[in-house]
Design a protein around this motif. Structure first.
Motif, mmCIF file in Angstrom:
data_model
loop_
_atom_site.group_PDB
_atom_site.id
_atom_site.type_symbol
_atom_site.label_atom_id
_atom_site.label_comp_id
_atom_site.label_asym_id
_atom_site.label_seq_id
_atom_site.Cartn_x
_atom_site.Cartn_y
_atom_site.Cartn_z
ATOM 1 N N TYR A 28 0.830 -1.188 0.000
ATOM 2 C CA TYR A 28 0.000 0.000 0.000
ATOM 3 C C TYR A 28 0.869 1.243 0.000
ATOM 4 O O TYR A 28 1.833 1.352 0.765
ATOM 5 C CB TYR A 28 -0.881 -0.012 1.260
ATOM 6 N N CYS A 29 0.551 2.173 -0.896
ATOM 7 C CA CYS A 29 1.252 3.459 -0.895
ATOM 8 C C CYS A 29 0.360 4.454 -0.172
ATOM 9 O O CYS A 29 -0.729 4.770 -0.639
ATOM 10 C CB CYS A 29 1.549 3.939 -2.304
ATOM 11 N N VAL A 30 0.823 4.949 0.957
ATOM 12 C CA VAL A 30 0.022 5.888 1.750
ATOM 13 C C VAL A 30 -0.202 7.163 0.952
ATOM 14 O O VAL A 30 -1.278 7.742 0.942
ATOM 15 C CB VAL A 30 0.739 6.235 3.077
ATOM 16 N N SER A 31 0.847 7.584 0.261
ATOM 17 C CA SER A 31 0.776 8.839 -0.456
ATOM 18 C C SER A 31 -0.286 8.798 -1.554
ATOM 19 O O SER A 31 -1.058 9.729 -1.727
ATOM 20 C CB SER A 31 2.142 9.154 -1.037
ATOM 21 N N CYS A 32 -0.316 7.701 -2.313
ATOM 22 C CA CYS A 32 -1.290 7.586 -3.403
ATOM 23 C C CYS A 32 -2.588 6.931 -2.937
ATOM 24 O O CYS A 32 -3.540 6.850 -3.693
ATOM 25 C CB CYS A 32 -0.718 6.791 -4.566
ATOM 26 N N GLU A 33 -2.601 6.447 -1.700
ATOM 27 C CA GLU A 33 -3.749 5.749 -1.141
ATOM 28 C C GLU A 33 -4.212 4.621 -2.059
ATOM 29 O O GLU A 33 -5.379 4.466 -2.372
ATOM 30 C CB GLU A 33 -4.890 6.736 -0.878
ATOM 31 N N CYS B 16 9.014 0.132 -4.199
ATOM 32 C CA CYS B 16 8.478 1.494 -4.202
ATOM 33 C C CYS B 16 7.271 1.628 -5.130
ATOM 34 O O CYS B 16 7.103 0.867 -6.070
ATOM 35 C CB CYS B 16 9.558 2.490 -4.608
ATOM 36 N N CYS B 17 6.472 2.630 -4.824
ATOM 37 C CA CYS B 17 5.230 2.906 -5.549
ATOM 38 C C CYS B 17 5.513 3.263 -7.012
ATOM 39 O O CYS B 17 6.350 4.120 -7.287
ATOM 40 C CB CYS B 17 4.525 4.061 -4.844
ATOM 41 N N PRO B 18 4.842 2.625 -7.954
ATOM 42 C CA PRO B 18 5.093 2.925 -9.361
ATOM 43 C C PRO B 18 4.588 4.315 -9.773
ATOM 44 O O PRO B 18 5.018 4.843 -10.789
ATOM 45 C CB PRO B 18 4.309 1.835 -10.107
ATOM 46 N N ASP B 19 3.712 4.910 -8.976
ATOM 47 C CA ASP B 19 3.191 6.228 -9.346
ATOM 48 C C ASP B 19 4.005 7.373 -8.759
ATOM 49 O O ASP B 19 4.284 8.349 -9.430
ATOM 50 C CB ASP B 19 1.722 6.370 -8.919
ATOM 51 N N CYS B 20 4.374 7.251 -7.495
ATOM 52 C CA CYS B 20 5.057 8.386 -6.870
ATOM 53 C C CYS B 20 6.478 8.058 -6.425
ATOM 54 O O CYS B 20 7.223 8.949 -6.047
ATOM 55 C CB CYS B 20 4.254 8.923 -5.690
ATOM 56 N N GLY B 21 6.844 6.768 -6.460
ATOM 57 C CA GLY B 21 8.216 6.405 -6.122
ATOM 58 C C GLY B 21 8.492 6.276 -4.639
ATOM 59 O O GLY B 21 9.604 5.959 -4.237
HETATM 60 ZN ZN LIG Z 1 2.534 6.427 -4.425
#
Ligand SMILES: [Zn+2]
Length: 649
Positions: free
Chosen positions: A124-129, A142-147
């Motif tokens: 789960y990416c907290v930043s992108c929820e 790491c998150c593919p959208d925000c890294g």
């Molecule tokens: Zn993210």
């Protein structure tokens, strides 16, 4: 016809940046054009205020979450008001009617059997929820959208049967090739869906700042997944689940999004709509990102473009024109003051502004400001036909969001006007006593400016209203119908003498972004001090002394090398010998007229004592003299070869 246009709702985890302004400008332009055509139009924007990240940010600032959301939401709304954005509604996901609508939608999906309860465990990416499957994570999980780093989260969750919509979505994309704009992004979405869709976790129990589930489900711990909540705004704004009188605006015509949120809008959103039995929007249009001076913007670099700062120095409509003219929709764009100033000086001041000034001046001299279209068709039917033919091609560019092409084509009207003045030289005809012909040329140009102003109105509403006022008419659906659709000419009028609309800008008005500060995040939030330089205007009567002239050092330079600047259609990078220790690097906007090879070993005239400037991130240590008219640009060169560095004067 009804026309519903939406921007994304902006997340209140930070203030508006240039990307938000860009989306909102485009949406506003489409809405204004639609209204001009007489369509019943509804423009929606607003703020997305729920989710863990907002809860945490509020806690960090020791504020109640609602107060935190109120404050940031207000900064967006105030900015759009300052920028004269003609939104019909500013929705907030904390609005009670929105929450009711989302609950109604959830219940409907649940009753349809599209929502079920299970456990979710995932990265789960907290930043992108957002949860991401293992396969999509980047190196180090790491998150593919925000890294940012993701973490494993396991929780009880309700799921939406996204997998069920895999086929229907693919069939829909197939049957509606214009659903995703630009078309280049379509394949990306299709291949993502072809890769298989997992059911989507749509509730959370790990935080409480969100829309709660419908009471009838008796699940007080669960709040709605922020994307389900946020996406529903496009229909709750029209009253979905409460007062549905405005639901006749649905489906939306254009839903604008940044490319980073295309997946949510082109996959989840239509799947939700299918589940609700609602039609899908006609277009989901994804635009690109903005860099500054060729570099990615970031807070730590201190080079984030503040749209308010740009607009306060250069004017909001000039900024708006620049953004739409500069970048093909869907591609990434680069903001630099140089490029903005170039657009203002060449397109707005030289092409548009000068043309208006010229006919104001001529009609003052020749006809006491009176302009009458009576002889335009007699002497200028060719120019009129050419102009009308161009106007006829414009509409599809807007429809396909090719705003840069729309403006590029529209600008041809000014070329026609300038060319007509040069060819027909009204000042000569007046001397020869051919007054009718001279006045017909002036009236032709007035009509070209009038028609262009109507078409440009959606991009520059106030500026074009001022031009229309000078030309004795108002920009309304009626004048659009007569001047554009019915191709009529202006009724006789007295032109108003107005001050120049676009004073030339000689040097950057904002402090340049700090350069190359990567990895050295400054401790305090860097906010470059704004210098308040005046826009200098060149007065027509303003004469200078010989001493003032010699303050400008013009020298003969020999071009040693020339190459194209990557990603720029205009710029060439030159190495020019000015007889100094080492050659200078000069970046010149002449690529449309000269190839790099053709310049090598030729001589040019260079303004040698200009402050160095940066164009597309490249240092330019001088300016090359050139002359430009409607037929194009040519360099000013010595008649015979001279020693490099010889002064011109
Ligand atoms: Zn993210």
């Amino acid at each position: 016809m009804k026309n519903y246009i939406t921007t994304p709702i902006y997340y209140v985890n930070g203030e508006a940046h240039i990307g938000h302004a860009y989306t909102t400008f485009i949406a506003d332009t489409l809405a204004r054009y639609s209204r001009l055509q007489g369509n019943e139009t509804y423009l929606l924007t607003g703020t997305d205020e729920h989710g863990q990240k907002i809860e945490e940010s509020a806690q960090k600032q020791n504020k109640p979450t609602q107060q935190f959301a109120d404050e940031i939401s207000a900064t967006f709304r105030n900015l759009w008001d300052e920028f004269n954005i003609s939104y019909d509604q500013f929705i907030r996901t904390t609005d009670e009617t929105h929450k009711k609508g989302v609950q109604a939608a959830f219940l409907k999906m649940f009753e349809n059997g599209d929502i079920y309860k299970d456990f979710y465990e995932g990265n789960y990416c907290v930043s992108c929820e957002t949860f991401f499957p293992e396969s999509q994570l980047m190196d180090g999980g790491c998150c593919p959208d925000c890294g940012r780093a993701t973490s494993i989260v396991k929780e009880e969750s309700y799921f939406f049967r996204l997998s069920k919509y895999e086929r229907p979505l693919l069939e829909y994309y197939e049957a509606h090739p214009e659903f995703i704009l630009p078309k280049s992004r379509r394949n990306e979405v299709i291949s993502f869906v072809r890769g298989g869709l997992n059911d989507l976790s749509v509730t959370r129990t790990s935080f409480s700042w969100g829309v709660h589930l419908p009471e009838s489900l008796n699940e007080p711990k669960h709040v709605m997944y922020v994307w389900l909540d946020a996406l529903m705004n496009y229909v709750t704004a029209l009253g979905y689940g409460s007062d549905e009188t405005k639901m006749n605006f649905w489906p939306a015509n254009v839903q604008l999004v940044g490319k980073d949120i295309l997946r949510f809008h082109a996959i989840y959103w239509p799947a939700f709509l299918m589940s609700l039995g609602l039609p899908l929007p006609k277009h989901i249009a994804a635009h690109g990102w903005w860099t500054r001076d060729g570099e990615k913007m970031s807070k730590s670099k201190g080079n984030v473009v503040d749209p308010r700062e740009v607009s306060s120095h250069y004017g909001v409509e000039n900024f708006r024109y620049f953004m739409m003219r500069e970048v093909p929709f869907g591609q990434d764009g680069d903001f630099s003051q140089r490029a903005l100033i170039d657009r203002m000086n060449s397109d707005l001041s030289n092409d548009l502004g000068n043309l208006l000034n010229r006919i104001i001046g001529m009609s003052e001299k020749y006809s006491d400001f009176r302009i009458d279209s009576c002889d335009v068709e007699k002497y200028h039917s060719k120019e009129l036909n050419d102009a009308n033919a161009i106007i006829d091609t414009l509409h599809p560019y807007l429809y396909e969001l090719q705003l840069h092409r729309f403006l590029e084509e529209l600008w041809k009207l000014f070329s026609i006007g300038n060319k007509a003045i040069e060819e027909h030289a009204p000042w000569v005809k007046i001397k020869e006593g051919r007054t009718d012909e001279a006045l017909a040329t002036v009236a032709l140009v007035a009509n070209l400016l009038a028609k262009a102003s109507v078409m440009l109105h959606a991009v520059m509403p106030n500026t074009t209203s001022t031009i229309a006022d000078a030309l004795g008419f108002e920009i309304t659906t009626e004048s659009y119908t007569s001047l554009i659709l019915n191709k009529t000419l202006l009724a006789p009028f007295n032109i108003k003498k107005i001050p120049p609309l676009f004073p030339r800008v000689e040097e950057p008005l904002m402090t340049e972004a700090p350069k190359a500060m990567v990895d050295e995040a400054p401790k305090a939030e860097p906010k470059p001090a704004m210098e308040d330089k005046k826009v200098s205007t060149v007065s027509e009567e303003g004469l200078i002394t010989i001493d003032q002239f010699f303050q400008t050092s013009i020298k003969i330079g020999t071009v040693l090398d020339a190459e194209e600047v990557p990603k720029s259609s205009k710029l060439l990078k030159l190495k020019v010998d000015l007889g100094e220790e080492s050659p200078r690097q000069i970046v010149a906007g002449i690529r449309e007229y000269y190839s790099a090879e053709s310049l090598i070993n030729t001589q040019v005239c260079v303004v040698a004592n200009l402050k160095p400037a940066k164009l597309m991130g490249l240092l330019s240590e001088g300016m090359i003299l050139a002359a430009k008219d409607a037929d194009g640009l040519c360099l000013v060169r010595p008649e015979k070869p001279r020693q490099s560095g010889s002064s011109v004067g």
